[in-house]
Design a protein around this motif. Structure first.
Motif, short mmCIF file in Angstrom:
data_model
loop_
_atom_site.label_atom_id
_atom_site.label_comp_id
_atom_site.label_asym_id
_atom_site.label_seq_id
_atom_site.Cartn_x
_atom_site.Cartn_y
_atom_site.Cartn_z
N THR A 46 0.88 -1.17 0.00
CA THR A 46 0.00 0.00 0.00
C THR A 46 0.91 1.22 0.00
OG1 THR A 46 -1.68 -1.20 1.24
CG2 THR A 46 -1.85 1.19 1.22
N VAL A 47 0.77 2.03 -1.02
CA VAL A 47 1.69 3.16 -1.23
C VAL A 47 0.89 4.45 -1.25
CG1 VAL A 47 3.46 4.13 -2.72
CG2 VAL A 47 3.16 1.64 -2.62
N GLU A 48 1.28 5.39 -0.42
CA GLU A 48 0.62 6.69 -0.40
C GLU A 48 1.14 7.55 -1.54
OE1 GLU A 48 0.36 8.60 3.34
OE2 GLU A 48 -0.12 6.75 4.40
N LYS A 49 0.29 8.42 -2.02
CA LYS A 49 0.70 9.35 -3.08
C LYS A 49 1.79 10.26 -2.56
CE LYS A 49 -3.64 9.38 -5.56
NZ LYS A 49 -4.72 10.17 -6.14
N SER A 50 2.75 10.56 -3.42
CA SER A 50 3.84 11.47 -3.06
C SER A 50 4.31 12.19 -4.31
CB SER A 50 4.99 10.70 -2.41
OG SER A 50 5.71 9.96 -3.38
N ASP A 51 5.31 13.04 -4.14
CA ASP A 51 5.86 13.78 -5.27
C ASP A 51 6.75 12.89 -6.14
OD1 ASP A 51 4.58 16.04 -4.34
OD2 ASP A 51 6.34 16.81 -3.29
N ARG A 52 7.19 11.77 -5.58
CA ARG A 52 8.07 10.87 -6.33
C ARG A 52 7.27 10.06 -7.34
NH1 ARG A 52 11.72 7.59 -2.34
NH2 ARG A 52 12.62 6.99 -4.33
N ASP A 53 7.91 9.68 -8.43
CA ASP A 53 7.29 8.87 -9.46
C ASP A 53 7.04 7.46 -8.91
OD1 ASP A 53 6.55 8.29 -12.31
OD2 ASP A 53 8.24 6.91 -12.07
N LEU A 54 5.81 6.99 -8.98
CA LEU A 54 5.45 5.70 -8.40
C LEU A 54 6.23 4.55 -9.02
CD1 LEU A 54 3.67 4.08 -6.45
CD2 LEU A 54 1.96 3.95 -8.28
N ASP A 55 6.35 4.54 -10.35
CA ASP A 55 7.09 3.46 -11.01
C ASP A 55 8.55 3.44 -10.55
OD1 ASP A 55 5.08 2.23 -12.57
OD2 ASP A 55 5.19 3.87 -14.01
N GLU A 56 9.14 4.60 -10.39
CA GLU A 56 10.53 4.69 -9.93
C GLU A 56 10.65 4.12 -8.51
OE1 GLU A 56 13.62 8.19 -8.74
OE2 GLU A 56 12.47 8.47 -10.58
N VAL A 57 9.73 4.48 -7.64
CA VAL A 57 9.75 3.99 -6.26
C VAL A 57 9.62 2.48 -6.23
CG1 VAL A 57 8.48 3.98 -4.07
CG2 VAL A 57 8.90 6.14 -5.24
N ILE A 58 8.65 1.94 -6.96
CA ILE A 58 8.41 0.49 -6.94
C ILE A 58 9.59 -0.26 -7.55
CG2 ILE A 58 6.90 -1.38 -7.72
CD1 ILE A 58 5.79 0.52 -5.48
N ASN A 59 10.14 0.24 -8.63
CA ASN A 59 11.32 -0.42 -9.22
C ASN A 59 12.50 -0.41 -8.25
OD1 ASN A 59 10.66 -1.46 -11.86
ND2 ASN A 59 10.27 0.66 -12.43
N ASP A 60 12.71 0.70 -7.54
CA ASP A 60 13.78 0.76 -6.54
C ASP A 60 13.56 -0.26 -5.44
OD1 ASP A 60 15.19 2.75 -7.82
OD2 ASP A 60 14.54 4.36 -6.48
N VAL A 61 12.33 -0.30 -4.91
CA VAL A 61 12.01 -1.22 -3.82
C VAL A 61 12.21 -2.67 -4.26
CG1 VAL A 61 10.07 -2.11 -2.45
CG2 VAL A 61 10.44 0.35 -2.62
N CYS A 62 11.74 -2.98 -5.44
CA CYS A 62 11.86 -4.36 -5.94
C CYS A 62 13.31 -4.76 -6.18
CB CYS A 62 11.04 -4.53 -7.22
SG CYS A 62 9.26 -4.54 -6.95
N SER A 63 14.06 -3.90 -6.85
CA SER A 63 15.43 -4.27 -7.20
C SER A 63 16.38 -4.22 -6.00
CB SER A 63 15.96 -3.38 -8.32
OG SER A 63 16.05 -2.03 -7.88
N LYS A 64 16.05 -3.43 -4.98
CA LYS A 64 16.94 -3.32 -3.82
C LYS A 64 16.58 -4.26 -2.68
CE LYS A 64 18.29 1.44 -4.67
NZ LYS A 64 18.22 2.83 -4.20
N LEU A 65 15.30 -4.69 -2.60
CA LEU A 65 14.91 -5.48 -1.43
C LEU A 65 14.03 -6.68 -1.75
CD1 LEU A 65 14.95 -5.76 1.67
CD2 LEU A 65 12.86 -4.40 1.69
N LEU A 66 12.99 -6.49 -2.54
CA LEU A 66 12.00 -7.55 -2.70
C LEU A 66 12.44 -8.66 -3.64
CD1 LEU A 66 8.71 -5.45 -2.84
CD2 LEU A 66 9.85 -6.47 -0.86
N ALA A 67 13.31 -8.36 -4.59
CA ALA A 67 13.77 -9.37 -5.55
C ALA A 67 15.29 -9.33 -5.63
CB ALA A 67 13.17 -9.11 -6.93
N ASN A 68 15.87 -10.48 -5.90
CA ASN A 68 17.31 -10.56 -6.15
C ASN A 68 17.49 -10.50 -7.66
OD1 ASN A 68 19.91 -11.36 -6.69
ND2 ASN A 68 19.95 -12.98 -5.17
#
Length: 84
Positions: A46-68
């Motif tokens: 669950t992601v709150e709206k912010s000034d950051r680009d959502l796709d950029e945030v999700i890609n960062d989260v996935c590549s840095k933590l959720l997926a190897n």
């Protein structure tokens, strides 16, 4: 607010011993039509709206933590949640 559904799977070139074990178990239970099984992970964020680009945030989260990224691929779906 957004709901993001993240699917993480092993890359096709990576062996999946857990999937192989499940396939053999299904075949031994007489489900001979099951040809292959690949095991993965599913997460909901669950992601709150912010000034950051959502796709950029999700890609960062996935590549840095959720997926190897060495052995796993990921994809995600985004849906906007209407709060009352």
């Amino acid at each position: 607010m957004f709901k993001v559904k993240v699917y993480v799977t092993l890359k096709e070139s990576v062996l999946d011993p857990q999937g192989t074990a499940v396939k053999h178990s299904l075949n031994s239970l007489n489900y001979k039509e099951i040809a292959d099984v690949r095991i993965g992970k599913y997460m909901e964020l669950t992601v709150e709206k912010s000034d950051r680009d959502l796709d950029e945030v999700i890609n960062d989260v996935c590549s840095k933590l959720l997926a190897n990224p060495v052995i796993e691929d990921y994809r995600y779906e985004v849906e906007e949640v209407v709060t009352q």
